[in-house]
Structures are given as structure tokens and as C-alpha cells.
Design an enzyme around this catalytic site. Structure first.
Site, PDB file in Angstrom:
ATOM      1  N   ASP A 120       0.800  -1.227   0.000  1.00  0.00           N
ATOM      2  CA  ASP A 120       0.000   0.000   0.000  1.00  0.00           C
ATOM      3  C   ASP A 120       0.839   1.285   0.000  1.00  0.00           C
ATOM      4  O   ASP A 120       0.295   2.373  -0.031  1.00  0.00           O
ATOM      5  CB  ASP A 120      -0.946   0.017   1.209  1.00  0.00           C
ATOM      6  N   TYR A 156      10.597   4.179   1.581  1.00  0.00           N
ATOM      7  CA  TYR A 156      11.396   3.158   2.261  1.00  0.00           C
ATOM      8  C   TYR A 156      12.884   3.216   1.918  1.00  0.00           C
ATOM      9  O   TYR A 156      13.708   2.623   2.616  1.00  0.00           O
ATOM     10  CB  TYR A 156      10.854   1.750   1.969  1.00  0.00           C
TER      11      TYR A 156
END
Ligand code: NAD
Ligand code: G6P
Ligand code: MN
Length: 443
Positions: A171, A266
């Protein structure tokens, strides 16, 4: 013809279960259901959410057949979709994944570096278990998996269950696209993206207006160069805690290293591990933050509903951002040819990257599954980084299959955020100790 679907949520005791159930109710015109089941291997944890949802569903969807169980046969029989979000070892082990690396001055994160590797070694067993349940009791069903670490889980599926109908999705790109759309004052579904990378390790190369074809990349980059993905308005129902705000902001520094593309948040763990460790509190990590926040809130709300016997004004919130799960289920069920980012075997989608790597790229999803879209060649900087990271993921899966200490040590040593083979070995020995009973035995 649209039919009414039967769904089982595996990891029924997840903090995300109530939000996703509410989201599915909200989408019931697009995704009608006849039956919904929860399945978990922790009956007590699941029962709290199950009992509360039973009350809520009686009030809001009385025709929907609902149950919760720890019995695989009951759970997986007669289902069209398995929505999987299990966390093998639960928050207790996430805490270990985060805190052990920090002891060595290494990033402690749920899906990246040593924490992700440790979690991967636990998750594979749980995932194989539920895939096998699905195939035993509902061989035609599809599993939509968002259990982490999705990169390692996807590689394990590629190697160990190559013919299983499992789609791995994340997501983070969905949430970040919402932020991008906010920046340019558009709606996410008005935009179409190009993207390449691995799960939690990728870049957007294009964000276009679906209708006019107008390219927004530069406009978004200009904003991100100043603010990262931090926006003023609440655009995301997840990723709102303070630590997440810092992560959105840090994208600014990720864009600085590679100004051509928009980064996945990330990447910060790989490019700024020193910053990450420096700003971490080893006594109170993200696992603690979630236990004191989302987990407590969701379970308190559930207990309140049970106590009052009604969910009217009850505290479950719709996780609207999770509607991509319904988009994916519909794409499969209705052959909708929806364009979505999925974690799939490369097979040429990234022209100059290994065929057998699990990559995250846009796919067209229809009833036959995903068809990856060609993203062309990628620059050598990203290619080298991705090869290092995907090799870590492959070594973890090989270590799992072969029970190989050596390969897991290599995986840890190769991880960009582990400073040396010496630290990798000490970390490995600690991780083996706390993961007893969860990991296969390593020799
Ligand atoms: P959680 O601990 O609240 O819930 C996980 C549940 O899974 C627990 O109730 C646990 O008992 C159950 N479980 C563990 N092993 C099981 C097994 N073998 N069989 C059946 N059930 C099992 O965790 P959470 O924070 O709600 O997260 C759930 C999962 O979703 C995690 O893997 C998390 O990383 C993942 N997640 C993924 C994304 C994504 O983008 N892919 C987004 C959010 C969360
Ligand atoms: C994002 C990632 C997920 C991850 C989640 C962690 O959504 O895409 O893969 O599980 O963040 O969030 P948390 O709030 O549990 O730290
Ligand atoms: Mn993810």
C-alpha cells in the site's frame, strides 16, 4: 454478471481487519459479498475483533453471513478470495526485529535490513500454511496478500509455490500517490504512473494525467525537493503518526540523490541509515508506537462495542485507503484490466534486470492475473542497488529452504544497511536465539 463473493480474511486478529471490513461494506455496490469469514491462529486475539464485528455487521449488513474461526477447513472452504495480512510472531517479535539491530547501531525496521530478514524467515512458514489451506479447500480462489515482508514472501512464493494464485501487493505506492495527487490538486484515480523497483525499494518515473497525458513529474518533484511528501491535508488514513510524517519529509533527501525520479519512502533506510539510527529511540521503537496507538485504539474500540452491545457511534474507522484491495479483487473477478503496481516476476518488464527477480512494476490485472508492463531499461545506479537488495531476498529464501546458516549470514552481510560480516554474524546469532520455534533450524 456480478456475483456475490465469499471472502476470508487471514490474520483476522490484525489491527487492520476492522478498517478493511468497514471499507468493504462501503464498497459493497462494487464488491458485493455473500459471506465473510475471519481466520487466525490466535483465537483469543481474533475473538475480540470477531465479536465486535459480529455486532457491527448485524446492524449494518444483516444479510451478510459472518463468522470467525481458527479451523482452517471452516475458514477456507467455499471462498473466492483470501485477503491475507498475517504477522507471524505478532508485535512481540516485531519489537525484537527492531530492537536487536539497534543494539549494534544498525537500522531496526519491520521490512528492511536485519529486521525484515528475521520477519521474512518467520513469515514464509505462515504464508505457506495459508496458501496450502486455500488450495486444499478452495482451489479456485485467489489470495490477495499484503503480509510483510512482501518482497521476501513474494520470492518464497515464486520459488516454493510457483503455480499458486497469490498476488502480492503493497500500500505504500498507493498512499504516496494520494499525497502526490494532493500536491497537484488532482484525484489519485485521475493519474497513471510508471514505476520500477523492488517492494519497498523503487522509483516513479512518470505521473501522468490519465486523460490528457500531461506529465506532472517535474511539478511534483519541485514540491518534494522542498517538503518531501509532507502535505497539509489528511490524505491518507494510514501513515499519519508522527514517525510517518518524518518519513514523508525525508523523501526530500531521497530525491536529492536521484533527482530524475520520485522515490519510495522506504529508500531512506538504505540511503540514510546513520540518520535513522541517530533519530531512533531504542527503548521505544515503531512496534511500541503501534502497540500504544493503533493496536490499543482498535482493540479498545472493539471491547467498547462488545460491552455496549452496539456499534452505533462505535470507534471502528473505515480504512478508505485500503480500497485498492477491492480494486484488485474486482480486477480479477470481473476481468477489469485495472492498472496497478504489483510484486511480480520480472521476466523482462525491467529490460536490463534479472528475469527471475521479483520486482514491483505496473501491471494490467484481469481474470488471468497480472500482466506486467514494460518499463524499459533502468540506470546503472538503481540497477546496482536493486541487484544487491534482491540478492539479499533470494539468499534469505534459499537459507530458509536449505536450513543454511551460511546463506543467511551472507544475506545479512550483503544487506546495504549492515556494516560488516562481523556485525552480521553477531546479529544473526541473536536473531536465531529469539526466533527459536519460528525459524527452521539452521546448520
Ligand atoms: P497484527 O499482529 O495486528 O495482526 C496479524 C495477525 O496475524 C495476528 O492476529 C496474528 O495472530 C495472525 N497470525 C500470525 N500468524 C498466523 C498464521 N500462521 N495464520 C493465521 N494467522 C496468523 O499485525 P498488523 O499490524 O495488523 O499487520 C498485519 C500484516 O499486514 C503485517 O504482515 C503487516 O506487515 C502487513 N501490512 C502490509 C501492508 C502492505 O502494504 N503490504 C500494509 C499494512 C500492513
Ligand atoms: C506501509 C507499508 C507496509 C507496512 C506499513 C507499516 O503501509 O507499505 O508494508 O506494513 O507501512 O506500518 P506501521 O504503521 O505498522 O509501522
Ligand atoms: Mn508495504
Amino acid at each position: 454478471m456480478i456475483k456475490d463473493f465469499s471472502v476470508v480474511i487471514a490474520g483476522g486478529g490484525s489491527t487492520f481487519t476492522p478498517g478493511i471490513v468497514m471499507m468493504m461494506l462501503e464498497n459493497s455496490d462494487r464488491f458485493p459479498m455473500r459471506e465473510l469469514k475471519l481466520y487466525d491462529n490466535d483465537g483469543d486475539r481474533q475473538a475480540v475483533l470477531g465479536e465486535a464485528l459480529e455486532i457491527l455487521l448485524k446492524e449494518q449488513a444483516p444479510d451478510l453471513k459472518f463468522s470467525y474461526t481458527t479451523d482452517p477447513e471452516e475458514a477456507f472452504t467455499d471462498v473466492d478470495f483470501v485477503m491475507a495480512h498475517i504477522r507471524v510472531g505478532k508485535y512481540e517479535m516485531r519489537e525484537q526485529d527492531e530492537k536487536i539491530p539497534l543494539k549494534y547501531g544498525v537500522v531496526g525496521q519491520e521490512t528492511c535490513g536485519p529486521g525484515g530478514i528475521a520477519y521474512g524467515m518467520r513469515s514464509i512458514t505462515g504464508m505457506l500454511e495459508i496458501i496450502d489451506h486455500m488450495e486444499t479447500y478452495s482451489p479456485d480462489a485467489w489470495m490477495l496478500n499484503y503480509s510483510n515482508p512482501a518482497a521476501i514472501v513474494a520470492e518464497a512464493c515464486r520459488v516454493m509455490r510457483p503455480d499458486s494464485k497469490v498476488l502480492n501487493i503493497c500500500d505504500m505506492p498507493v498512499g504516496t500517490l494520494r499525497r502526490m495527487s494532493q500536491i497537484i490538486d488532482k484525484k489519485p484515480d485521475e493519474l497513471e504512473v510508471s514505476y520500477f523497483g523492488l517492494n519497498h525499494f523503487g522509483w516513479w518515473t512518470s505521473v501522468k494525467d490519465k486523460e490528457s497525458g500531461h506529465e506532472y513529474l517535474d511539478e511534483i518533484k519541485e514540491y518534494v525537493a522542498e517538503n518531501g511528501y509532507l502535505t497539509q491535508v489528511e490524505v491518507d488514513t494510514q501513515h499519519m503518526d508522527e514517525s510517518w510524517q518524518a518519513t514523508h519529509k525525508k523523501a526530500k533527501d531521497l530525491l536529492a540523490i536521484e533527482p530524475r525520479f520520485l522515490p519510495n519512502t522506504y529508500l531512506k533506510y538504505y540511503f540514510y541509515p546513520d540518520y535513522e539510527v541517530g533519530t531512533s529511540n531504542a527503548a521505544f521503537t515503531r512496534a511500541n508506537e503501534v502497540m500504544a496507538g493503533r493496536e490499543k485504539d482498535v482493540f479498545t474500540a472493539a471491547r467498547n462495542i462488545i460491552e455496549k452491545g452496539t456499534a452505533v457511534d462505535g470507534g471502528f474507522h473505515i480504512d478508505s485507503h485500503a480500497s485498492f484491495i477491492v480494486d484488485l479483487a474486482r480486477a480479477i473477478a470481473l476481468n477489469a484490466k485495472e492498472r496497478m503496481l504489483l510484486i511480480v516476476e520480472n521476466n523482462g518488464a525491467i529490460a536490463n534486470f534479472d528475469d527471475d527477480a521479483m520486482v514491483e512494476v505496473p501491471c494490467i490485472v484481469g481474470s488471468g492475473g497480472p500482466e506486467p508492463l514494460a518499463q524499459g531499461k533502468i540506470p546503472e545506479f538503481e540497477r546496482a542497488l536493486m541487484l544487491q537488495q534482491v540478492t539479499v531476498e533470494k539468499l534469505v529464501v534459499q537459507a530458509y529452504i536449505e536450513g543454511s546458516y551460511q546463506k543467511l549470514w551472507q544475506a545479512l552481510s550483503l544487506s546495504k544497511i549492515v556494516p560488516s560480516a562481523g556485525v552480521a554474524k553477531e546479529l544473526l546469532d541473536d536473531l536465531i536465539e529469539v526466533n527459536k520455534g519460528y525459524w527452521p533450524e539452521l546448520k
